[in-house]
Design a protein around this motif. Structure first.
Motif, mmCIF file in Angstrom:
data_model
loop_
_atom_site.group_PDB
_atom_site.id
_atom_site.type_symbol
_atom_site.label_atom_id
_atom_site.label_comp_id
_atom_site.label_asym_id
_atom_site.label_seq_id
_atom_site.Cartn_x
_atom_site.Cartn_y
_atom_site.Cartn_z
ATOM 1 N N SER A 1 0.860 -1.190 0.000
ATOM 2 C CA SER A 1 0.000 0.000 0.000
ATOM 3 C C SER A 1 0.894 1.237 0.000
ATOM 4 N N VAL A 2 0.592 2.177 -0.898
ATOM 5 C CA VAL A 2 1.345 3.434 -0.958
ATOM 6 C C VAL A 2 0.315 4.558 -0.938
ATOM 7 N N MET A 3 0.556 5.560 -0.095
ATOM 8 C CA MET A 3 -0.470 6.570 0.180
ATOM 9 C C MET A 3 0.042 7.988 -0.050
ATOM 10 N N VAL A 4 -0.872 8.873 -0.395
ATOM 11 C CA VAL A 4 -0.575 10.299 -0.526
ATOM 12 C C VAL A 4 -1.494 11.059 0.420
ATOM 13 N N ASN A 5 -0.891 11.840 1.317
ATOM 14 C CA ASN A 5 -1.634 12.724 2.231
ATOM 15 C C ASN A 5 -2.685 11.979 3.057
ATOM 16 N N ALA A 6 -2.327 10.793 3.546
ATOM 17 C CA ALA A 6 -3.240 10.010 4.397
ATOM 18 C C ALA A 6 -2.418 9.190 5.383
ATOM 19 N N SER A 7 -3.035 8.856 6.501
ATOM 20 C CA SER A 7 -2.364 8.081 7.551
ATOM 21 C C SER A 7 -2.187 6.621 7.143
ATOM 22 N N THR A 8 -1.030 6.056 7.475
ATOM 23 C CA THR A 8 -0.777 4.634 7.189
ATOM 24 C C THR A 8 -1.767 3.731 7.915
ATOM 25 N N ARG A 9 -2.426 4.260 8.953
ATOM 26 C CA ARG A 9 -3.398 3.450 9.711
ATOM 27 C C ARG A 9 -4.601 3.024 8.860
ATOM 28 N N PHE A 10 -4.761 3.627 7.669
ATOM 29 C CA PHE A 10 -5.858 3.227 6.784
ATOM 30 C C PHE A 10 -5.580 1.904 6.070
ATOM 31 N N ALA A 11 -4.349 1.382 6.154
ATOM 32 C CA ALA A 11 -4.023 0.135 5.440
ATOM 33 C C ALA A 11 -4.695 -1.037 6.137
ATOM 34 N N ASP A 12 -5.931 -1.291 5.741
ATOM 35 C CA ASP A 12 -6.767 -2.236 6.465
ATOM 36 C C ASP A 12 -7.923 -2.617 5.544
ATOM 37 N N GLY A 13 -8.269 -3.893 5.516
ATOM 38 C CA GLY A 13 -9.325 -4.360 4.622
ATOM 39 C C GLY A 13 -10.654 -3.676 4.855
ATOM 40 N N PHE A 14 -11.006 -3.448 6.125
ATOM 41 C CA PHE A 14 -12.272 -2.792 6.466
ATOM 42 C C PHE A 14 -12.282 -1.366 5.917
ATOM 43 N N GLU A 15 -11.175 -0.620 6.140
ATOM 44 C CA GLU A 15 -11.079 0.761 5.672
ATOM 45 C C GLU A 15 -11.015 0.845 4.149
ATOM 46 N N TYR A 16 -10.509 -0.193 3.497
ATOM 47 C CA TYR A 16 -10.412 -0.207 2.031
ATOM 48 C C TYR A 16 -11.718 -0.653 1.368
ATOM 49 N N GLY A 17 -12.719 -0.965 2.198
ATOM 50 C CA GLY A 17 -13.995 -1.390 1.630
ATOM 51 C C GLY A 17 -14.005 -2.840 1.195
ATOM 52 N N LEU A 18 -13.070 -3.642 1.736
ATOM 53 C CA LEU A 18 -13.033 -5.071 1.397
ATOM 54 C C LEU A 18 -13.936 -5.885 2.311
ATOM 55 N N GLY A 19 -14.585 -5.213 3.276
ATOM 56 C CA GLY A 19 -15.439 -5.908 4.233
ATOM 57 C C GLY A 19 -14.639 -6.351 5.435
ATOM 58 N N ALA A 20 -13.528 -6.983 5.179
ATOM 59 C CA ALA A 20 -12.606 -7.430 6.229
ATOM 60 C C ALA A 20 -11.337 -7.825 5.506
ATOM 61 N N GLU A 21 -10.355 -8.245 6.257
ATOM 62 C CA GLU A 21 -9.132 -8.709 5.608
ATOM 63 C C GLU A 21 -8.649 -9.972 6.305
ATOM 64 N N ILE A 22 -7.975 -10.792 5.541
ATOM 65 C CA ILE A 22 -7.414 -12.026 6.076
ATOM 66 C C ILE A 22 -5.996 -11.764 6.560
ATOM 67 N N GLY A 23 -5.453 -10.640 6.162
ATOM 68 C CA GLY A 23 -4.079 -10.279 6.492
ATOM 69 C C GLY A 23 -3.594 -9.266 5.480
ATOM 70 N N ILE A 24 -2.373 -8.835 5.651
ATOM 71 C CA ILE A 24 -1.774 -7.899 4.700
ATOM 72 C C ILE A 24 -0.541 -8.572 4.120
ATOM 73 N N SER A 25 -0.574 -8.772 2.820
ATOM 74 C CA SER A 25 0.502 -9.517 2.171
ATOM 75 C C SER A 25 1.601 -8.581 1.689
ATOM 76 N N THR A 26 2.843 -8.901 2.061
ATOM 77 C CA THR A 26 3.989 -8.163 1.522
ATOM 78 C C THR A 26 4.653 -8.974 0.407
ATOM 79 N N ASP A 27 3.989 -10.094 0.021
ATOM 80 C CA ASP A 27 4.439 -10.844 -1.153
ATOM 81 C C ASP A 27 4.056 -10.068 -2.412
ATOM 82 N N LYS A 28 4.593 -10.505 -3.546
ATOM 83 C CA LYS A 28 4.210 -9.876 -4.812
ATOM 84 C C LYS A 28 3.330 -10.783 -5.651
ATOM 85 N N PHE A 29 3.328 -12.083 -5.344
ATOM 86 C CA PHE A 29 2.543 -13.002 -6.153
ATOM 87 C C PHE A 29 1.224 -13.342 -5.496
#
Length: 426
Positions: free
Chosen positions: A372-400
């Motif tokens: 996740s890369v952000m402009v003029n916003a708090s890193t605390r928004f990196a979250d499935g709920f805040e992104y409108g995904l409903g929820a998240e299973i985790g945050i992947s730092t993988d690329k695949f």
């Protein structure tokens, strides 16, 4: 449980999950949504009893001397329960992506070729601390038409058991198999070793916890792993920027909550705004008891801030995920040095720029190598709920397969579908 019983128990979980996954894959969107809404209702109806079960875990954790940020992660407050209940409802309101066909194109031969989104099948999830993950994982599994096997941390066993019971009740009452979501009922660590080496039953493993847990699973697993190792997130204050905005965002990114992986652990400041910005954020951090581990230039600028807790940063501090009221602070020449620093020391989780320069913002978005890369916003928004995904299973730092917050689509796969009308290949 002895080793033989653990192997048998885990095999049984695997077989039950595999059978349930076939039923989940063909369940209608309406049925899955009924289960999610029922789960939300059950969570709200059981706030008090869940609180009692959670209190047992908290009491045991405090007695065992668990660190305060870890105890904080264990808490199942009414607010946390309401958030996960809302997550279930948000998922229920979202369109069902299963069976969706994308990219259908006519080929010169006459056939039409596209891709259909389908469930992964069975995922195993191994997580520590946060009991709310049980509901996030279960609800995403239901919506995406998968089955899952959940293994929470021993420190949250009572909370997890109580939550999993509600999930299975919601499934059964909605006409779905109870085994679509199974919680490992033992705290034996060997279950994890079994779970990650059962490719015949488990299609992907998702570890969510400390670095040692994720490294162990990545090393020993015989099934694919979706992972994130740690959350060394950065906030970079650019030249030019709105100083008031920069103070507000940098404060929130660090102090809104110290324990999550999306809290900013490092503050980079462009030299051109450092003298205007640093004393102001320094005063905020001093008032909130945040220790600042600074480079020499940053320390010199912050030296006159009353009550500031300043330390000299070590090389390791630039890599560190503190999960505490500590932040590393560095003055950089500008955008290029900030990006180079983030890509070298960061964990590819979430990084933000505070800027008024559109070209700087675009370069930051393109060049910072994070989920996740952000402009003029708090890193605390990196979250499935805040992104409108409903929820998240985790945050992947993988690329695949999946990157950043992993929601419904991250728990699906694409298969090619070909539509013809009697065409044959010449």
């Amino acid at each position: 449980m002895n080793a033989l019983n653990i192997a048998e128990y885990t095999q049984t979980l695997g077989m039950q999950a595999k059978a349930a996954s076939a039923l989940m894959a063909k369940a209608s969107a309406a049925t899955k949504n009924v289960a999610l809404k029922r789960l939300a209702a059950l969570l709200r109806a059981n706030v008090e009893s869940l609180g009692r079960d959670n209190a047992q875990d908290i009491e045991r954790a405090v007695a065992a001397g668990l660190a305060a940020p870890m105890v904080d992660r264990l808490r199942l407050t009414p607010k946390v329960i309401e958030t996960v209940a809302q997550g279930c409802e948000q998922l229920a309101a979202m369109p069902d992506v299963i069976g969706e066909i994308i990219g259908m194109k006519q080929q010169p031969s006459g056939i039409r070729v596209g891709q259909m989104r389908v469930p992964i099948g069975v995922f195993g999830m191994v997580f520590e601390s946060r009991p709310n993950v049980t509901i996030e994982a279960a609800s995403l599994s239901i919506k995406s038409g998968n089955a899952c096997i959940l293994r929470g941390g021993s420190e949250a066993i009572e909370s997890n058991k109580a939550l999993a019971k509600l999930v299975q009740q919601a499934l059964v009452e909605s006409g779905l198999p109870a085994d679509a979501v199974q919680l490992v009922q033992t705290t034996e660590r060997e279950v994890v070793g079994q779970l990650i080496t059962m490719p015949q039953y488990v299609d992907v493993i998702i570890p969510r916890g400390g670095k040692s847990l994720i490294e162990r699973i990545s090393r020993d697993a015989k099934v694919p792993v979706i992972k994130h190792l740690d959350g060394n997130c950065h906030t970079y204050v650019d030249d030019p920027c709105d100083i008031d905005m920069a103070v507000k965002v940098a404060d929130n990114a660090k102090t809104n909550k110290y324990s999550p992986c999306n809290a900013s652990e490092s503050l980079l400041v462009a030299r051109g705004v450092a003298k205007a910005f640093l004393p102001r954020i320094g005063a905020v951090f001093a008032a909130k008891g945040v220790e600042m581990r600074c480079d020499a230039e940053g320390r010199a600028i912050l030296a006159d801030v009353p009550g500031a807790n300043l330390k000299e940063a070590t090389e390791q501090d630039w890599y560190e995920e503190f999960l505490a009221p500590i932040i590393s602070v560095k003055v950089v020449a500008g955008l290029e040095e900030a990006i180079a620093h983030i890509n070298h020391y960061g964990s590819h989780h979430t990084d933000a720029i505070i800027t008024r320069d559109h070209m700087h913002a675009q370069a930051f978005l393109r060049e910072v190598d994070s989920g996740s890369v952000m402009v003029n916003a708090s890193t605390r928004f990196a979250d499935g709920f805040e992104y409108g995904l409903g929820a998240e299973i985790g945050i992947s730092t993988d690329k695949f397969h999946a990157r950043g917050p992993v929601g419904i689509e991250g728990l699906t796969s694409l298969k090619y579908v070909v539509l013809g009308d009697g065409e044959i290949r010449n």
